[in-house]
Design a protein around this motif. Structure first.
Motif, mmCIF file in Angstrom:
data_model
loop_
_atom_site.group_PDB
_atom_site.id
_atom_site.type_symbol
_atom_site.label_atom_id
_atom_site.label_comp_id
_atom_site.label_asym_id
_atom_site.label_seq_id
_atom_site.Cartn_x
_atom_site.Cartn_y
_atom_site.Cartn_z
ATOM 1 N N SER A 226 -9.112 -5.338 -0.803
ATOM 2 C CA SER A 226 -7.895 -3.884 -0.689
ATOM 3 C C SER A 226 -8.827 -2.840 -1.646
ATOM 4 O O SER A 226 -9.224 -3.647 -2.455
ATOM 5 C CB SER A 226 -7.345 -4.059 -0.627
ATOM 6 O OG SER A 226 -6.715 -4.522 -1.444
ATOM 7 N N LYS A 227 -9.207 -2.019 -1.489
ATOM 8 C CA LYS A 227 -9.655 -1.137 -3.106
ATOM 9 C C LYS A 227 -8.609 -0.915 -4.039
ATOM 10 O O LYS A 227 -8.292 -0.911 -4.752
ATOM 11 C CB LYS A 227 -9.632 0.080 -2.283
ATOM 12 C CG LYS A 227 -10.475 1.336 -3.662
ATOM 13 C CD LYS A 227 -10.075 3.043 -2.576
ATOM 14 C CE LYS A 227 -10.481 3.401 -4.151
ATOM 15 N NZ LYS A 227 -11.332 5.337 -2.903
ATOM 16 N N ASN A 228 -7.087 -1.429 -3.352
ATOM 17 C CA ASN A 228 -5.895 -1.142 -4.214
ATOM 18 C C ASN A 228 -4.900 -1.723 -4.072
ATOM 19 O O ASN A 228 -5.058 -2.625 -3.117
ATOM 20 C CB ASN A 228 -5.238 0.259 -4.036
ATOM 21 C CG ASN A 228 -6.326 1.874 -4.052
ATOM 22 O OD1 ASN A 228 -6.470 2.916 -3.490
ATOM 23 N ND2 ASN A 228 -5.941 1.851 -5.763
ATOM 24 N N ASN A 229 -4.115 -2.107 -4.352
ATOM 25 C CA ASN A 229 -3.399 -2.972 -4.560
ATOM 26 C C ASN A 229 -1.830 -3.095 -3.654
ATOM 27 O O ASN A 229 -1.033 -1.979 -3.552
ATOM 28 C CB ASN A 229 -1.951 -3.606 -6.229
ATOM 29 C CG ASN A 229 -3.300 -3.868 -7.104
ATOM 30 O OD1 ASN A 229 -4.677 -5.336 -6.570
ATOM 31 N ND2 ASN A 229 -3.665 -3.131 -7.581
ATOM 32 N N GLU A 230 -1.258 -3.886 -2.648
ATOM 33 C CA GLU A 230 -1.080 -3.771 -1.748
ATOM 34 C C GLU A 230 0.653 -3.835 -2.359
ATOM 35 O O GLU A 230 1.229 -4.478 -2.887
ATOM 36 C CB GLU A 230 -0.844 -4.657 -0.909
ATOM 37 C CG GLU A 230 0.299 -4.616 0.502
ATOM 38 C CD GLU A 230 0.316 -5.737 1.174
ATOM 39 O OE1 GLU A 230 1.306 -6.741 1.832
ATOM 40 O OE2 GLU A 230 -0.518 -6.719 1.710
ATOM 41 N N LEU A 231 1.731 -2.955 -2.096
ATOM 42 C CA LEU A 231 2.773 -2.438 -2.610
ATOM 43 C C LEU A 231 3.956 -2.745 -2.039
ATOM 44 O O LEU A 231 5.075 -3.415 -2.341
ATOM 45 C CB LEU A 231 3.013 -1.513 -3.002
ATOM 46 C CG LEU A 231 1.985 -0.408 -4.269
ATOM 47 C CD1 LEU A 231 2.664 0.668 -4.351
ATOM 48 C CD2 LEU A 231 3.097 -1.226 -5.781
#
Length: 278
Positions: A226-231
């Motif tokens: 994923s491009k960013n981190n899952e919150l």
């Protein structure tokens, strides 16, 4: 004076706004080299896994995982995954424990978009226990539909396990909708605006659906992109009308990559702590 003060405030607002934008995330050479996971469960047992990553340039070529505890201390579990490229596309992953093949994953692409993912689960001497195949269709609206089938070991007859759709925004999957024999299910994802741990790995951005290679992916390893981190992930099942929520909090380094993540489930009875090294 008031005019100058207003201009100064407006300028500060612009700078603050820009500082939170994704454009600041330009650390294109950062690669994760090690990941350490600690899991604390209901019985207060602690499971620790360490995963080491090896690269050639920005291509991930090997992943080695060691677990101090696995499946309630019944046995230790070590594995090695080797990744193979065709050009800049990840086309194969072999996962082994000792001399036994655990899984072999083969990927195909059409116009640099993932088309199929064939996972063969084996045991000693490469004998296949079962195999699954996921076929992707990239839609004009940016979503990706998929069908996952089981392939009978003897007859090669395919039977549908699940089908669904991945919905994307800003380079991340924000919703997954699936239907299987147990009913329908939806997963909704929320992300931070920092760098995902595999963001700079060659070919990783083409692994749609956060697909994870191999048997050891659950809880210990995993090369999902994923491009960013899952919150946060919220899961809703239609048949039981039940909703489950999982959330993660992070600490970051100066390059906006996570160095620490704490994952907690719905009832907070289990937490998983991951530490990332670059």
């Amino acid at each position: 004076m008031k005019k100058n003060l207003s201009l100064f405030c407006a300028l500060m607002l612009v700078l603050i706004s820009c500082s939170g934008e994704d454009s600041s995330l330009n650390s294109s050479d950062v690669l994760m080299k090690k990941k350490v996971v600690t899991s604390t469960g209901r019985d207060n047992t602690i499971e620790i896994s360490t995963t080491y990553y090896t690269y050639e340039g920005k291509k991930l070529v090997k992943e080695v995982g060691t677990n101090d505890s696995f499946f309630d201390n019944r046995r230790n579990y070590d594995y090695t995954k080797k990744y193979y490229y065709t050009g800049n596309l990840i086309t194969k992953c072999e996962e082994m424990s000792g001399t036994d093949y655990l899984t072999v994953t083969e990927l195909t692409y059409v116009n640099d978009k993932l088309k199929t993912m064939l996972v063969k689960v084996g045991y000693q001497n490469g004998v296949i226990i079962y195999a699954t195949k996921t076929t992707c269709t990239h839609n004009d609206d940016g979503t990706v539909s998929f069908v996952k089938v089981n392939i009978d070991r003897e007859t090669k007859v395919e039977s549908v396990l699940e089908n669904g759709k991945w919905i994307y925004a800003n380079g991340n999957i924000i919703r997954k909708e699936t239907t299987d024999k147990w009913g329908s299910r939806s997963e909704v994802y929320e992300y931070d605006r920092k760098n995902g741990i595999f963001r700079n790995v060659t070919g990783a951005n083409l692994l749609v659906g956060n697909l994870i290679f191999g048997y050891s992916g659950f809880g210990y390893s995993g090369f999902g992109y994923s491009k960013n981190n899952e919150l946060k992930m919220t899961v809703t099942t239609a048949n039981s009308n039940a909703t489950f929520t999982h959330s993660t909090i992070y600490n970051y380094n100066k390059d906006n990559f996570p160095t620490f993540g704490k994952f907690e489930g719905n009832d907070e009875s289990t937490s998983i702590i991951s530490r990332y090294f670059y």
